[in-house]
Enzyme design. Structure first.
Site, PDB file in Angstrom:
ATOM      1  N   GLU A 140      14.153 -26.748 -36.672  1.00  0.00           N
ATOM      2  CA  GLU A 140      12.980 -24.957 -36.528  1.00  0.00           C
ATOM      3  C   GLU A 140      12.407 -24.946 -35.888  1.00  0.00           C
ATOM      4  O   GLU A 140      12.821 -23.160 -34.652  1.00  0.00           O
ATOM      5  CB  GLU A 140      11.896 -25.351 -37.619  1.00  0.00           C
ATOM      6  CG  GLU A 140      12.469 -25.166 -38.776  1.00  0.00           C
ATOM      7  CD  GLU A 140      11.354 -24.942 -40.089  1.00  0.00           C
ATOM      8  OE1 GLU A 140      12.053 -24.473 -40.852  1.00  0.00           O
ATOM      9  OE2 GLU A 140      10.176 -25.671 -40.016  1.00  0.00           O
ATOM     10  N   HIS A 173      11.010 -18.541 -44.155  1.00  0.00           N
ATOM     11  CA  HIS A 173      10.614 -20.286 -45.714  1.00  0.00           C
ATOM     12  C   HIS A 173      10.074 -19.351 -47.153  1.00  0.00           C
ATOM     13  O   HIS A 173      10.583 -19.595 -48.236  1.00  0.00           O
ATOM     14  CB  HIS A 173       8.859 -20.312 -45.158  1.00  0.00           C
ATOM     15  CG  HIS A 173       9.094 -21.506 -43.687  1.00  0.00           C
ATOM     16  ND1 HIS A 173       9.190 -21.495 -42.917  1.00  0.00           N
ATOM     17  CD2 HIS A 173       9.523 -22.512 -43.970  1.00  0.00           C
ATOM     18  CE1 HIS A 173       9.409 -22.070 -41.670  1.00  0.00           C
ATOM     19  NE2 HIS A 173       9.165 -23.106 -42.478  1.00  0.00           N
TER      20      HIS A 173
END
Length: 220
Positions: A140, A173
């Site tokens: 990420e 997410h």
């Protein structure tokens, strides 16, 4: 080949690798026999995310991916480590502040479904803390900070790049806590820019995820 071109090639490959890992992690378990159970369903994600993290580091090295604002790690190892650790507390403060706003004013759920699900995974299969605490955060940070923030900063400025990359970080997410994840992303962007090195937010992100899982397992 000039540095701008190298950076674009590296950033494109990092983003494509991230998307490929996400897709494969969702598709491969569908074709595995049900007899493998939960561990069979989760193992491809652990393997793919680990390979993805290693692959992104390799891409950065291969293309000598470097932005004008960055400084080499070997010249500031102490600062990177200290700010990486301090970044945990800064990110937690921002996260808690955003959570108050999101829950009280926007009516969002108090608990992250992603976090609770991952905690249960680690409770049953401790090895998967490597996915949550290392491989996932490394991927990420290379995607949202190194590739996206790094490529945008000269076009949009630091704040613009931080806002865009943080919103994208929150959206992927799929947890409904947009402000919470955005605030974390903004802090990680700030840590990256302040210390001029991607390993600062990586350290903060890895430690924060690991501590969050441990806290949920043993104290909550």
């Amino acid at each position: 080949m000039d540095q701008i071109t190298l950076n674009k090639k590296a950033a494109t490959r990092i983003i494509i690798l991230f998307l490929l890992v996400q897709v494969l992690a969702g598709v491969i378990p569908v074709f595995l026999p049900e007899s493998l159970g939960t561990i069979g369903f989760l193992t491809p994600s652990l393997v793919l995310f680990t390979l993805g993290a290693v692959g992104m580091i390799a891409i950065e090295k291969r293309f000598h991916m470097h932005f004008p604002f960055e400084k080499p790690l070997n010249k500031q190892k102490k600062d990177v480590l200290l700010w990486g650790i301090a970044g945990i507390f800064i990110a937690l403060f921002a996260q808690n502040l955003a959570s108050i706003v999101e829950v009280q004013l926007l009516g969002s759920p108090m608990e992250s479904q992603n976090t609770q699900m991952l905690v249960e995974v680690v409770r049953n299969y401790p090895v998967f803390i490597l996915l949550i605490g290392v491989a996932g955060p490394v991927m990420e940070e290379f995607v949202f900070r190194k590739a996206i923030f790094g490529m945008l900063i000269e076009k949009t400025g630091g704040i613009g790049a931080a806002v865009i990359s943080s919103l994208l970080f929150a959206f992927v997410h799929f947890d409904g806590l947009l402000l919470v994840y955005s605030s974390m992303g903004f802090v990680f962007s700030w840590l990256y820019f302040k210390t001029k090195n991607i390993w600062t937010p990586i350290i903060a992100h890895c430690l924060m995820n690991t501590l969050a899982v441990i806290a949920n397992l043993y104290f909550l």
